[in-house]
Design an enzyme around this catalytic site. Structure first.
Site, PDB file in Angstrom:
ATOM      1  N   ASP A  45       1.279  -8.248  -7.044  1.00  0.00           N
ATOM      2  CA  ASP A  45       3.161  -7.885  -6.294  1.00  0.00           C
ATOM      3  C   ASP A  45       2.859  -8.777  -4.399  1.00  0.00           C
ATOM      4  OD1 ASP A  45       4.380  -6.599  -8.337  1.00  0.00           O
ATOM      5  OD2 ASP A  45       3.121  -5.023  -7.327  1.00  0.00           O
ATOM      6  N   HIS A  96      -6.935  -3.418  -7.198  1.00  0.00           N
ATOM      7  CA  HIS A  96      -6.129  -3.504  -8.246  1.00  0.00           C
ATOM      8  C   HIS A  96      -7.722  -2.538  -8.734  1.00  0.00           C
ATOM      9  CE1 HIS A  96      -4.650  -3.443 -11.945  1.00  0.00           C
ATOM     10  NE2 HIS A  96      -3.251  -4.329 -11.718  1.00  0.00           N
TER      11      HIS A  96
HETATM   12  N1  CMC Z   1      -6.570  -1.985   2.126  1.00  0.00           N
HETATM   13  C1  CMC Z   1      -7.045  -1.501   2.403  1.00  0.00           C
HETATM   14  N2  CMC Z   1      -8.156  -1.184   1.637  1.00  0.00           N
HETATM   15  C2  CMC Z   1      -8.522  -0.498   0.708  1.00  0.00           C
HETATM   16  C3  CMC Z   1      -6.578  -1.738  -0.229  1.00  0.00           C
HETATM   17  C4  CMC Z   1      -5.935  -1.925   0.529  1.00  0.00           C
HETATM   18  N3  CMC Z   1      -4.578  -2.952  -0.269  1.00  0.00           N
HETATM   19  N4  CMC Z   1      -7.409  -1.185  -1.753  1.00  0.00           N
HETATM   20  C5  CMC Z   1      -7.885  -0.363  -2.403  1.00  0.00           C
HETATM   21  N5  CMC Z   1      -8.731  -0.004  -0.762  1.00  0.00           N
HETATM   22  C6  CMC Z   1     -10.177   0.395  -0.490  1.00  0.00           C
HETATM   23  C7  CMC Z   1      -9.896   2.088  -0.402  1.00  0.00           C
HETATM   24  O1  CMC Z   1      -9.358   1.986   0.918  1.00  0.00           O
HETATM   25  C8  CMC Z   1     -10.743   2.452  -0.297  1.00  0.00           C
HETATM   26  O2  CMC Z   1     -11.946   2.371   0.046  1.00  0.00           O
HETATM   27  P1  CMC Z   1     -13.613   3.184   0.024  1.00  0.00           P
HETATM   28  O3  CMC Z   1     -14.058   2.938  -1.390  1.00  0.00           O
HETATM   29  O4  CMC Z   1     -14.594   3.135   1.452  1.00  0.00           O
HETATM   30  O5  CMC Z   1     -12.486   5.136   0.261  1.00  0.00           O
HETATM   31  C9  CMC Z   1     -11.418   1.278  -1.886  1.00  0.00           C
HETATM   32  O6  CMC Z   1     -10.853  -0.229  -1.564  1.00  0.00           O
HETATM   33  C10 CMC Z   1     -11.277   1.376  -3.397  1.00  0.00           C
HETATM   34  O7  CMC Z   1      -9.707   1.423  -3.310  1.00  0.00           O
HETATM   35  P2  CMC Z   1      -9.405   2.637  -3.991  1.00  0.00           P
HETATM   36  O8  CMC Z   1      -7.996   3.445  -3.361  1.00  0.00           O
HETATM   37  O9  CMC Z   1     -10.280   4.039  -4.697  1.00  0.00           O
HETATM   38  O10 CMC Z   1      -8.495   2.292  -5.533  1.00  0.00           O
HETATM   39  P3  CMC Z   1      -8.324   2.340  -6.586  1.00  0.00           P
HETATM   40  O11 CMC Z   1      -8.298   1.171  -8.038  1.00  0.00           O
HETATM   41  O12 CMC Z   1      -8.135   3.641  -6.514  1.00  0.00           O
HETATM   42  O13 CMC Z   1      -6.941   2.074  -6.415  1.00  0.00           O
HETATM   43  C11 CMC Z   1      -4.884   0.180  -5.568  1.00  0.00           C
HETATM   44  C12 CMC Z   1      -6.430   0.696  -6.372  1.00  0.00           C
HETATM   45  C13 CMC Z   1      -3.932  -0.793  -6.221  1.00  0.00           C
HETATM   46  C14 CMC Z   1      -3.808   1.919  -5.696  1.00  0.00           C
HETATM   47  C15 CMC Z   1      -5.260  -0.320  -3.979  1.00  0.00           C
HETATM   48  O14 CMC Z   1      -6.112  -0.975  -4.289  1.00  0.00           O
HETATM   49  C16 CMC Z   1      -4.120  -0.268  -3.612  1.00  0.00           C
HETATM   50  O15 CMC Z   1      -3.674   0.695  -2.827  1.00  0.00           O
HETATM   51  N6  CMC Z   1      -3.382  -1.157  -3.556  1.00  0.00           N
HETATM   52  C17 CMC Z   1      -1.916  -1.633  -2.417  1.00  0.00           C
HETATM   53  C18 CMC Z   1      -1.692  -1.703  -3.173  1.00  0.00           C
HETATM   54  C19 CMC Z   1      -0.424  -2.164  -4.438  1.00  0.00           C
HETATM   55  O16 CMC Z   1      -1.467  -3.414  -3.527  1.00  0.00           O
HETATM   56  N7  CMC Z   1      -0.665  -2.765  -5.823  1.00  0.00           N
HETATM   57  C20 CMC Z   1       0.036  -2.464  -6.804  1.00  0.00           C
HETATM   58  C21 CMC Z   1      -1.325  -2.953  -7.336  1.00  0.00           C
HETATM   59  S1  CMC Z   1      -1.154  -4.082  -9.205  1.00  0.00           S
HETATM   60  C22 CMC Z   1       0.929  -3.812  -9.379  1.00  0.00           C
HETATM   61  C23 CMC Z   1       0.415  -2.565 -10.845  1.00  0.00           C
HETATM   62  O17 CMC Z   1       0.380  -2.774 -12.221  1.00  0.00           O
HETATM   63  O18 CMC Z   1       0.714  -1.631 -10.560  1.00  0.00           O
END
Ligand code: CMC
Length: 424
Positions: free
Chosen positions: A364, A307
């Site tokens: 989710d 998240h």
């Molecule tokens: N699986 C594997 N790696 C992950 C995941 C995941 N679900 N989420 C984040 N990472 C890794 C990502 O690759 C990154 O690694 P590095 O620092 O080596 O590049 C690090 O963790 C930070 O991730 P980010 O994508 O830069 O973080 P963010 O804050 O931009 O993204 C997120 C947050 C929710 C989009 C992401 O965690 C994700 O894609 N999760 C899966 C989709 C999901 O479940 N979304 C629902 C969110 S809750 C409902 C809502 O309110 O939207």
């Protein structure tokens, strides 16, 4: 003594005002930075940028706190109803008995949509994703209420648009499902409460009697409460930014539905179930999928994990996990996908990659499993999220309009070609 931040640029010091919120959150005010220094700030994905001052929802990602208008989510999920929470978010205070009954009565009596809208449904392909249908239907509502196109009308007129949206969204959502089945739509019944009515329009049909199951009604009501707002997330920010151009409320909400649809946001609930089914059909080797998620060269991510704000745990996920266990026990459901989910959670939570990056199950991860147990089809999961998030979007939009916020318009740093002559 007022605190300021000092910025040193090329040997010159600049003072920047500092702002503190009611829960001690601190911000540096850079509104005049460009006019005084010539610099802008850059922050792709707005990871560290506050777009507004808001009094709707407080969220502390480190401590796993979520409060609507000051009330902890745990208390609201246990004691309130979705419509009461909607009133709270939109109006700032709990309604009390009389105002609540008046509000609920209006929401439950404006559920019909214009008959002409039925024709729109008929024109969609039968496999149309219900989120695409919902977004366009919400936008289409604005054409049936032309006066609503001015967002700055007197409060009473705006209140009516808000009631209409809350009342009609379940109708539009359920009809998009009926249309995908090729079944006749079911009209709302005013004798039902909000969630009963939705279940009736989803699952009743003209050939047999149907009474909504109170267990399902309670489960849906709680899930809607948990999704009702989440401060400046992707869809709420979209609603605010679209509304800041003075676009009408229906269109701004329609934009929110679209933003929610993506699998990194609300679309994750559908993606989680599809992922769990894939893992199961692939033999259930959880380590293989966890390793895929960790592999930088593999685009696969564990949906339902991670998240932007929560770096400890998602308080909504904690409540949902418990509801999920209770519901399965009450309904006597045995779903192998739930077993995969439990095992996956266990494997991921012990994995160094997930521990280091603070990736925990989010709201989710379990919501889809509950919807599935209630017989809601996978493609409708994100629609359920939209139904829940609607009062949040409305309250964010209302706050933005009432505060007279300027049009949202970020800056950029241009990194393209320098000027060059056209040579044909
Ligand atoms: N699986 C594997 N790696 C992950 C995941 C995941 N679900 N989420 C984040 N990472 C890794 C990502 O690759 C990154 O690694 P590095 O620092 O080596 O590049 C690090 O963790 C930070 O991730 P980010 O994508 O830069 O973080 P963010 O804050 O931009 O993204 C997120 C947050 C929710 C989009 C992401 O965690 C994700 O894609 N999760 C899966 C989709 C999901 O479940 N979304 C629902 C969110 S809750 C409902 C809502 O309110 O939207």
């Amino acid at each position: 003594m007022s605190v300021t931040a000092k910025l040193s640029l090329n040997g010159t010091d600049f003072e920047l005002p500092v702002f503190e919120g009611s829960e001690g959150e601190k911000a540096i005010d850079i509104t005049k930075l460009r006019s005084t220094t010539g610099y802008i700030t850059i922050d792709s994905g707005y990871k560290n940028t506050g777009s507004t001052k808001s009094a709707v929802t407080f969220l502390d990602g480190e401590k796993g706190i979520l409060r609507y208008r000051g009330y902890p989510i745990e208390q609201l999920a246990e004691k309130s109803t979705f419509l009461e929470v909607a009133y709270l978010l939109i109006n700032g205070e709990l309604p009390g008995k009389v105002k609540y009954e008046n509000f609920a009565e209006k929401v439950c009596h404006h559920t019909l949509v214009h008959e002409d809208m039925k024709q729109f449904y008929e024109a969609y392909p039968s496999k149309a994703h219900p989120m695409g249908v919902l977004a366009s239907m919400v936008c289409a509502l604005s054409t049936f209420y032309p006066l609503s196109q001015n967002p700055n009308r007197p409060p009473k007129a705006v209140d009516m648009t808000i009631i209409r949206l809350l009342a009609k969204l379940p109708t539009l959502a359920a009809w998009s499902y009926k249309n995908s089945l090729g079944h006749p739509i079911m009209y709302p019944k005013n004798k039902y409460n909000y969630c009963e009515n939705f279940l009736h329009m989803m699952f009743a049909n003209p050939t047999e009697e149907y009474e909504p199951d109170p267990v399902a009604v309670d489960a849906i009501d709680k899930l809607l409460i948990l999704h009702a707002d989440h401060e400046q997330n992707c869809s709420a920010s979209t609603v605010r930014i679209v509304g800041s151009s003075q676009a009408n409320l229906y269109s701004s909400i329609s934009a929110g539905v679209i933003a929610l649809w993506g699998p990194l946001h609300g679309g994750a609930n559908q993606a989680v179930i599809e992922m769990l089914e894939k893992i199961r059909n692939d033999g259930g080797n959880l380590q293989k999928w966890v390793d895929k998620a960790k592999d930088k060269d593999d685009p696969f991510r564990l949906f339902g994990f991670g998240h932007r704000v929560y770096k400890n745990f998602d308080p909504r996920a904690r409540i949902i996990k418990k509801s999920c266990d209770d519901l399965f026990e009450k309904l006597g459901v045995d779903d192998p996908v739930l077993d995969i989910a439990r095992q996956l959670e266990e494997v991921a939570l012990k994995d160094d990659y997930f521990i280091e990056k603070k990736l925990y199950p989010n709201v989710d991860f379990y919501s889809g499993i509950i919807y599935r147990a209630l017989g809601i089809p996978t493609e409708m999961f994100t629609v359920m999220f939209a139904l829940g998030r609607l009062p949040g979007w409305i309250s964010q939009w209302k706050e933005m309009i009432e505060n007279g916020e300027p049009i949202g318009r970020p800056r950029q740093i241009y990194v393209g070609e320098k000027v060059r002559d056209y040579t044909g």
